[in-house]
Write a protein that holds these residues in place. Structure first.
Motif, PDB file in Angstrom:
ATOM      1  N   THR A  53       0.830  -1.204   0.000  1.00 48.04           N
ATOM      2  CA  THR A  53       0.000   0.000   0.000  1.00 48.04           C
ATOM      3  C   THR A  53       0.873   1.265   0.000  1.00 48.04           C
ATOM      4  O   THR A  53       0.605   2.211  -0.735  1.00 48.04           O
ATOM      5  CB  THR A  53      -0.934   0.004   1.232  1.00 48.04           C
ATOM      6  OG1 THR A  53      -1.713  -1.190   1.202  1.00 48.04           O
ATOM      7  CG2 THR A  53      -1.844   1.205   1.247  1.00 48.04           C
ATOM      8  N   LEU A  90      -2.987   4.853   5.989  1.00 48.90           N
ATOM      9  CA  LEU A  90      -2.788   3.611   5.225  1.00 48.90           C
ATOM     10  C   LEU A  90      -2.043   2.576   6.059  1.00 48.90           C
ATOM     11  O   LEU A  90      -2.391   1.385   6.034  1.00 48.90           O
ATOM     12  CB  LEU A  90      -2.017   3.899   3.932  1.00 48.90           C
ATOM     13  CG  LEU A  90      -2.767   4.681   2.859  1.00 48.90           C
ATOM     14  CD1 LEU A  90      -1.826   5.026   1.703  1.00 48.90           C
ATOM     15  CD2 LEU A  90      -3.973   3.903   2.363  1.00 48.90           C
ATOM     16  N   THR A  94      -3.649  -1.153   7.281  1.00 54.01           N
ATOM     17  CA  THR A  94      -3.022  -2.429   6.899  1.00 54.01           C
ATOM     18  C   THR A  94      -2.161  -3.024   8.012  1.00 54.01           C
ATOM     19  O   THR A  94      -1.524  -4.052   7.811  1.00 54.01           O
ATOM     20  CB  THR A  94      -2.161  -2.235   5.636  1.00 54.01           C
ATOM     21  OG1 THR A  94      -1.170  -1.234   5.890  1.00 54.01           O
ATOM     22  CG2 THR A  94      -3.012  -1.844   4.441  1.00 54.01           C
TER      23      THR A  94
END
Length: 169
Positions: A53, A90, A94
């Motif tokens: 990501t 992000l 994750t």
């Protein structure tokens, strides 16, 4: 999948080593884009989604920054702050293990790298960044990416010597 991931890691090696040997920012950034794309694929194949990501986000940042650069404008500080906030978000989304903090830090360093005007600063910040990626790569079993980052460390040091240190003498 493991072998395919390592093949993409080899492509990362090629792009990263070339990046630090480029003479101008445009060439360095193009190699960074390719390296990030190959790294993202590598991490997806290894189910290391935090790293993947962050690599994709690095590509997005680069294109946004290029827009400002093409207009001969600095990236506004608010955009830089947004990049850092997005990196943290992000990373949080994750996050699976403590090692997933490393891509967040690397993303912030990448943000600082791509807003630099001087190639010397790009190389120095990149050196710190890739040392952290070596740790992440190793833990995530992205072994060819770790080799790439080790080679990039050497390449960056050579680039610093050739373009920054030697030039100053």
């Amino acid at each position: 999948m493991f072998v395919t991931a390592q093949i993409f890691g080899i492509l990362v090696i090629i792009a990263n080593v070339l990046a630090m040997q480029m003479k101008n920012k445009k060439q360095i950034i193009l190699m960074f884009i390719l390296a990030n794309l190959f790294s993202a694929i590598n991490f997806v194949l290894l189910q290391s989604y935090s790293g993947a990501t962050i690599c994709i986000f690095a590509i997005v940042q680069t294109f946004i920054n290029k827009f400002f650069e093409n207009k001969n404008k600095q990236v506004p500080k608010i955009v830089i702050a947004i990049y850092i906030i997005i990196s943290i978000i992000l990373g949080a989304i994750t996050f699976k293990a403590s090692i997933d903090i490393v891509p967040i830090i690397c993303s912030i360093l990448y943000t600082l790298t791509i807003i630099q005007d001087k190639e010397k600063n790009i190389r120095i910040i990149s050196l710190v960044n890739i040392l952290l990626w070596i740790l992440y790569d190793t833990v995530c079993q992205a072994y060819t990416a770790a080799i790439s980052d080790s080679l990039m460390t050497i390449s960056t040091i050579i680039g610093i010597y050739r373009f920054d240190y030697k030039k100053g003498k």
